[in-house]
Design an enzyme around this catalytic site. Structure first.
Site, PDB file in Angstrom:
ATOM      1  N   TYR A  19       0.818  -1.217   0.000  1.00  0.00           N
ATOM      2  CA  TYR A  19       0.000   0.000   0.000  1.00  0.00           C
ATOM      3  C   TYR A  19       0.855   1.271   0.000  1.00  0.00           C
ATOM      4  O   TYR A  19       0.672   2.152  -0.835  1.00  0.00           O
ATOM      5  CB  TYR A  19      -0.936   0.001   1.206  1.00  0.00           C
ATOM      6  CG  TYR A  19      -1.858   1.203   1.253  1.00  0.00           C
ATOM      7  CD1 TYR A  19      -2.922   1.314   0.367  1.00  0.00           C
ATOM      8  CD2 TYR A  19      -1.661   2.211   2.188  1.00  0.00           C
ATOM      9  CE1 TYR A  19      -3.774   2.416   0.414  1.00  0.00           C
ATOM     10  CE2 TYR A  19      -2.512   3.315   2.243  1.00  0.00           C
ATOM     11  CZ  TYR A  19      -3.573   3.405   1.351  1.00  0.00           C
ATOM     12  OH  TYR A  19      -4.400   4.493   1.398  1.00  0.00           O
TER      13      TYR A  19
ATOM     14  N   LYS B 272       1.218   4.270  -2.982  1.00  0.00           N
ATOM     15  CA  LYS B 272       0.870   5.684  -2.863  1.00  0.00           C
ATOM     16  C   LYS B 272       2.086   6.571  -3.143  1.00  0.00           C
ATOM     17  O   LYS B 272       1.939   7.683  -3.646  1.00  0.00           O
ATOM     18  CB  LYS B 272       0.272   5.965  -1.485  1.00  0.00           C
ATOM     19  CG  LYS B 272      -1.097   5.287  -1.270  1.00  0.00           C
ATOM     20  CD  LYS B 272      -2.142   5.746  -2.292  1.00  0.00           C
ATOM     21  CE  LYS B 272      -3.522   5.203  -1.971  1.00  0.00           C
ATOM     22  NZ  LYS B 272      -4.571   5.630  -2.924  1.00  0.00           N
TER      23      LYS B 272
HETATM   24  P1  NAP Z   1     -13.333   2.589   0.793  1.00  0.00           P
HETATM   25  O1  NAP Z   1     -14.506   3.069   1.564  1.00  0.00           O
HETATM   26  O2  NAP Z   1     -12.918   1.178   0.890  1.00  0.00           O
HETATM   27  O3  NAP Z   1     -13.551   3.018  -0.720  1.00  0.00           O
HETATM   28  C1  NAP Z   1     -12.707   2.555  -1.732  1.00  0.00           C
HETATM   29  C2  NAP Z   1     -13.434   2.721  -3.049  1.00  0.00           C
HETATM   30  O4  NAP Z   1     -12.557   2.294  -4.111  1.00  0.00           O
HETATM   31  C3  NAP Z   1     -14.696   1.850  -3.124  1.00  0.00           C
HETATM   32  O5  NAP Z   1     -15.693   2.550  -3.813  1.00  0.00           O
HETATM   33  C4  NAP Z   1     -14.222   0.666  -3.939  1.00  0.00           C
HETATM   34  O6  NAP Z   1     -15.252   0.002  -4.637  1.00  0.00           O
HETATM   35  C5  NAP Z   1     -13.307   1.392  -4.914  1.00  0.00           C
HETATM   36  N1  NAP Z   1     -12.464   0.474  -5.668  1.00  0.00           N
HETATM   37  C6  NAP Z   1     -11.578  -0.440  -5.219  1.00  0.00           C
HETATM   38  N2  NAP Z   1     -11.044  -1.100  -6.262  1.00  0.00           N
HETATM   39  C7  NAP Z   1     -11.623  -0.591  -7.381  1.00  0.00           C
HETATM   40  C8  NAP Z   1     -11.489  -0.862  -8.756  1.00  0.00           C
HETATM   41  N3  NAP Z   1     -10.668  -1.817  -9.227  1.00  0.00           N
HETATM   42  N4  NAP Z   1     -12.218  -0.125  -9.637  1.00  0.00           N
HETATM   43  C9  NAP Z   1     -13.043   0.829  -9.192  1.00  0.00           C
HETATM   44  N5  NAP Z   1     -13.243   1.107  -7.898  1.00  0.00           N
HETATM   45  C10 NAP Z   1     -12.524   0.405  -7.012  1.00  0.00           C
HETATM   46  O7  NAP Z   1     -12.019   3.413   1.219  1.00  0.00           O
HETATM   47  P2  NAP Z   1     -11.710   4.987   1.315  1.00  0.00           P
HETATM   48  O8  NAP Z   1     -11.043   5.201   2.611  1.00  0.00           O
HETATM   49  O9  NAP Z   1     -12.893   5.793   0.948  1.00  0.00           O
HETATM   50  O10 NAP Z   1     -10.578   5.108   0.183  1.00  0.00           O
HETATM   51  C11 NAP Z   1     -10.648   6.007  -0.892  1.00  0.00           C
HETATM   52  C12 NAP Z   1      -9.235   6.430  -1.260  1.00  0.00           C
HETATM   53  O11 NAP Z   1      -8.673   7.151  -0.158  1.00  0.00           O
HETATM   54  C13 NAP Z   1      -8.290   5.272  -1.537  1.00  0.00           C
HETATM   55  O12 NAP Z   1      -7.462   5.590  -2.631  1.00  0.00           O
HETATM   56  C14 NAP Z   1      -7.463   5.191  -0.261  1.00  0.00           C
HETATM   57  O13 NAP Z   1      -6.213   4.616  -0.472  1.00  0.00           O
HETATM   58  C15 NAP Z   1      -7.385   6.656   0.104  1.00  0.00           C
HETATM   59  N6  NAP Z   1      -7.044   6.916   1.500  1.00  0.00           N
HETATM   60  C16 NAP Z   1      -7.890   6.569   2.512  1.00  0.00           C
HETATM   61  C17 NAP Z   1      -7.530   6.864   3.814  1.00  0.00           C
HETATM   62  C18 NAP Z   1      -8.417   6.527   4.989  1.00  0.00           C
HETATM   63  O14 NAP Z   1      -8.001   6.751   6.138  1.00  0.00           O
HETATM   64  N7  NAP Z   1      -9.625   6.027   4.770  1.00  0.00           N
HETATM   65  C19 NAP Z   1      -6.306   7.492   4.099  1.00  0.00           C
HETATM   66  C20 NAP Z   1      -5.462   7.816   3.047  1.00  0.00           C
HETATM   67  C21 NAP Z   1      -5.858   7.550   1.759  1.00  0.00           C
HETATM   68  P3  NAP Z   1     -15.979  -1.321  -4.018  1.00  0.00           P
HETATM   69  O15 NAP Z   1     -17.012  -0.818  -3.050  1.00  0.00           O
HETATM   70  O16 NAP Z   1     -16.560  -1.973  -5.231  1.00  0.00           O
HETATM   71  O17 NAP Z   1     -14.921  -2.146  -3.355  1.00  0.00           O
END
Ligand code: NAP
Length: 248
Positions: free
Chosen positions: A171, A175
């Site tokens: 991961y 990033k």
């Molecule tokens: P999340 O709730 O798990 O959402 C992730 C989203 O990405 C979901 O809609 C998922 O779809 C989608 N996804 C995964 N693989 C995909 C693919 N192959 N094609 C299209 N969509 C796909 O997590 P989140 O926290 O909102 O994450 C969103 C972004 O923020 C990510 O890039 C993550 O790395 C980044 N981020 C999050 C945090 C945190 O603390 N949450 C911190 C830093 C960065 P499905 O529902 O179909 O799985």
């Protein structure tokens, strides 16, 4: 009517979490928001809830990416904002402090490949498929949702905030690669007035970390929306969190 009312935005992975909150806030600004989701039903449900439209989009599937770009072209003829948000950790919905399956010395290479396929190659595939449509917009913006975990400066600081996290060969490096791509795209597209930035949303309460984050998705989305709605004098090739610049 405001400066954003005529804009069309695409958010990948918008059916939940930060992507969905970003879509909701972009729609509240007046933009027409296309919510990319790999599951059609969950995409439609989210789109209905936030006042956008859904498109099926799996960022790892070239045919799906092509079809989504074609659909946006036929329906809108251009794209003003692209938010590359879709992402996975590779460890499933596990708290980052428990994600010991990414330790460099023992990681499963197939997991690393899967994470890079979504988080890195997916960004390139989607960006390049949408660039012809972005070029037709008057002030295109691309926002790559990165992570503080991708910061080499933070990760290499033995007293820094990331020391409490187990080392990761999947991961975090994915990033870091997103950050590198952000700079390279920004350098290529600067002359065309396309602003490209990476964001660190903070530690957000979503499925990706088994809801251990302390920010709401709306709070995490705020910096994404700020970079997606930059004015002409906005930065490009930067890495930003809610508090300002994040060290590379
Ligand atoms: P999340 O709730 O798990 O959402 C992730 C989203 O990405 C979901 O809609 C998922 O779809 C989608 N996804 C995964 N693989 C995909 C693919 N192959 N094609 C299209 N969509 C796909 O997590 P989140 O926290 O909102 O994450 C969103 C972004 O923020 C990510 O890039 C993550 O790395 C980044 N981020 C999050 C945090 C945190 O603390 N949450 C911190 C830093 C960065 P499905 O529902 O179909 O799985």
């Amino acid at each position: 009517m405001n400066e954003h009312t005529q804009k069309v935005a695409l958010v990948t992975g918008a059916n939940k979490g930060i992507g969905r909150a970003t879509a909701e806030q972009l729609a509240a600004l007046g933009m027409t928001v296309v919510l990319g989701a790999r599951d059609p039903q969950r995409g439609e449900e989210a789109a209905a809830a936030v006042g956008g439209v859904a498109v099926v989009l799996d960022v790892t599937d070239a045919a799906s990416v092509r079809a989504a770009a074609r659909w946006i072209d036929e329906r809108f003829g251009r794209l003003d904002v692209l938010v590359n948000n879709a992402g996975i950790t590779g460890s499933g919905p596990v708290s980052p402090t428990d994600a010991l399956d990414q330790l460099p010395s023992s990681v499963d290479l197939d997991m690393v490949r899967a994470v890079f396929e979504t988080n890195v190659f997916g960004v390139i595939a989607v960006t390049n498929a949408l660039l012809p449509l972005l070029r037709r917009a008057p002030a295109p913006r691309i926002v790559n949702v990165s992570s503080g975990a991708g910061s080499l400066a933070l990760a290499s600081d033995p007293d820094g905030p990331l020391t409490r996290l187990p080392a990761s060969a999947a991961y975090s490096p994915s990033k870091t690669a997103v950050n590198a791509l952000t700079v390279q795209y920004a350098n290529e597209l600067r002359k065309d007035g396309i602003l490209v930035n990476a964001v660190s949303p903070g530690f957000v309460d979503t499925d990706i970390n088994n809801h251990t984050g302390y920010l709401t998705p709306a709070q995490g989305a705020a910096v994404v929306v700020r970079l997606a709605s930059l004015g002409a004098d906005g930065p490009t090739g930067g890495f930003f969190g809610e508090e300002g610049s994040v060290p590379w």
